[in-house]
Design a protein around this motif. Sequence first.
Motif, mmCIF file in Angstrom:
data_model
loop_
_atom_site.group_PDB
_atom_site.id
_atom_site.type_symbol
_atom_site.label_atom_id
_atom_site.label_comp_id
_atom_site.label_asym_id
_atom_site.label_seq_id
_atom_site.Cartn_x
_atom_site.Cartn_y
_atom_site.Cartn_z
ATOM 1 N N LEU A 131 46.766 39.101 26.839
ATOM 2 C CA LEU A 131 45.317 39.309 26.792
ATOM 3 C C LEU A 131 44.930 40.117 25.558
ATOM 4 N N ALA A 187 44.602 35.000 37.617
ATOM 5 C CA ALA A 187 44.726 35.981 36.549
ATOM 6 C C ALA A 187 45.032 35.359 35.193
ATOM 7 N N GLU A 188 46.039 34.462 35.150
ATOM 8 C CA GLU A 188 46.425 33.952 33.842
ATOM 9 C C GLU A 188 45.426 32.934 33.322
ATOM 10 N N ALA A 211 42.441 39.899 36.052
ATOM 11 C CA ALA A 211 43.835 40.181 35.697
ATOM 12 C C ALA A 211 44.114 41.675 35.635
ATOM 13 N N ILE A 212 43.082 42.488 35.454
ATOM 14 C CA ILE A 212 43.331 43.910 35.206
ATOM 15 C C ILE A 212 43.426 44.731 36.489
ATOM 16 N N ILE A 234 50.964 40.035 31.047
ATOM 17 C CA ILE A 234 49.607 39.482 31.051
ATOM 18 C C ILE A 234 48.708 40.309 30.125
ATOM 19 N N LEU A 235 48.840 41.641 30.213
ATOM 20 C CA LEU A 235 48.021 42.517 29.374
ATOM 21 C C LEU A 235 48.318 42.310 27.896
ATOM 22 N N ALA A 275 42.199 34.802 32.431
ATOM 23 C CA ALA A 275 42.376 36.114 31.800
ATOM 24 C C ALA A 275 41.403 36.333 30.648
ATOM 25 N N GLU A 276 41.175 35.291 29.866
ATOM 26 C CA GLU A 276 40.358 35.486 28.680
ATOM 27 C C GLU A 276 38.877 35.589 29.012
ATOM 28 N N PRO A 289 38.588 38.913 32.325
ATOM 29 C CA PRO A 289 39.757 39.802 32.308
ATOM 30 C C PRO A 289 39.849 40.714 33.524
ATOM 31 N N TRP A 292 52.714 42.087 34.848
ATOM 32 C CA TRP A 292 51.347 42.511 34.542
ATOM 33 C C TRP A 292 51.252 43.017 33.104
ATOM 34 N N LEU A 342 45.198 38.037 22.428
ATOM 35 C CA LEU A 342 44.084 37.093 22.317
ATOM 36 C C LEU A 342 42.824 37.799 21.834
ATOM 37 N N ILE A 343 42.544 38.948 22.434
ATOM 38 C CA ILE A 343 41.295 39.641 22.098
ATOM 39 C C ILE A 343 41.331 40.206 20.677
#
Lengths: 300, 323
Positions: free
Chosen positions: B156, A257-258, A268-269, B152-153, A261-262, A265, B149, B159-160
């Motif tokens: 993420l 996941a990590e 990770a989701i 992580i979100l 992630a980019e 995704p 989580w 980053l996006i």
Amino acid sequence: MVTTSEARVEARFEELSNKRPFWEVAHEFVRKQPLGSAGLAIVALMIFAAVFAPILTPYDPELNSFEHMLTPPNLEFLLGTDQFGRDLLSRIIYGARTALFVGFTAAFIGSTLGLVLGVASAFFGGKFDLIFQRIMDILMSFPLIILALAVVAIFGTGIQNVIIAITIPFIPRCARVVRSSALAIREIPYIDAARANGFSNARIIMRHMVPNVMAPYLIMITAFVGQAILLEASLSYLGLGVQEPIPAWGLMLQGGAEEYAESAPWVAIWPGVAISLAVFGFNLFGDAVRDTLDPKLRSQ
Amino acid sequence: MWQYIFKRILLMIPTLLGAAILVFFLMRLIPGDVCEIRLAGTGLYVDQEQIDLCRQQLGLNEPMIVQLWDFISGYFTFNLGTSMWTGKPITYELGLRFQLSLQVAVMATVVSILIAIPLGTISAVRQNTWLDYFVRAFSIAGIAIPSFWLGILIILGLLITTQAWFGTPWMPPIEYVSPFKDPLGNLAQLIWPAVATGYRYSAVATRMTRSALLEVMREDYIRTARAKGLVEKLIINRHALKNSLLPVITVLGIEFAFLMGGLVVTEQVFNLNGLGKLFVESVLNKDYSLTQALVMVVVTVAVFTNFLVDIAYAWLDPRIRYA
């Protein structure tokens, strides 16, 4: 005062369990507890997924496929694949089995031990109660995850040990709540009557006190299932819980996941959505159970 | 009151002592010890003599009861000793991380207050409307979403969005800077974990605000305030909210105590070098002295916070009388 509230719980139990046809009870529950019904629906969906996992899943959840590594969601793989090319949808559906197994087992064993210990502590009272409560204090002063970590460090990882690690912190929490209800019941004359009849302590505890603290016990069980699922996910995420290749939601977030992630995704989701939805469902349902069974809160 | 305080202090001693004994034996139940891990962990063959020597140096060959006495007397005299793994003083190891974890815990508490009190109030005032259901669902979701989580979100999402807006992805810095040296850099790093944990911890406080406010709204003095024609806003802010915040403060206090130790998972996600991460490392290294010290720090904070909350409660609410 105590007797009337107990009587009300009993009346509520009967009202809910047998007197009326099922659909009528169900309709009233949906009308009075819209959030609780939504929770129940999520829980039912999860149980359905877990039971029929082999039929519902398009692929073997443990099958590596290096041609399909990190495939984005498409018609072939609805939720995409992970870094080993395993189908995420299949792993999430099978993951419901792991989560429910750990959740129900830990919540049931933890609450039941807490129930018996809590009632015994209230029944015997005096020195036993005082010492027992201090032991519960000590266990409760440890943050849940820290106690779980220590248990896993002692027994090692794997599904049974995760259950042990999650069960132990639940015992004092349930015992504490049950004890306070049981303390009130101890003063009711029928306990004196049971004593006067010469019943053994074990019989009074199991036959006369335990059935009367069922409401807090059921409330604790439903509250614990969600917490247990979350704790299992946290331990697995830390690499201390369920081990590969068993499909478990927390574990799915640990591996790729990590790192991915980019670029990917979806890895990770989706497992996080599954965890959140499951715990959300159990919490909503647990709240509704509490509102229904606890006469003090029901009036609000 | 004084008698109650005295009794509460006396009751803390067996709890702390029990926690010390529990962690002492819990650690020693874990198979292997720090010497085996340090010397044999690399997989090479090691002399039994070397391991014995290491154990002798660390005092691991002493009888259990002596080790336990050393640990407990050290704890009560604030002498925590040295880490068995790094050999550095434990106060040094803790000092570095304590500041970071404390700051995250304080910030997370602020975040949860900012979420809990307004939302709890709205939910109570609009009881059983869709707004109330939405707020309740939002707060229950806070307990349901695992904080790792959410972490992580958040990463993420950062980053996006930064990629989309500025063309280059931005990540919160990993190196810890003191808020006194570089407040912005510090905030840029720690605000995200604080939001991730704060949202989670706001859940209980939101529900507490809601139910306490609902209870207060049924009091006679609220009816009196309404009867004399006060604006609803004033009734809620001035009369109801003030009187309903007591249990909310209690909940926040208790949660704060656990935040310190409960940051284990969040620190892992955000790669923060705090107490939680140190704890996982020290358990895996079987560093008895450091793990024991860490657990005692967390437990002591928890026990003292509970004590202070109880005292504050009795102090603030004159209706509560402890005999």
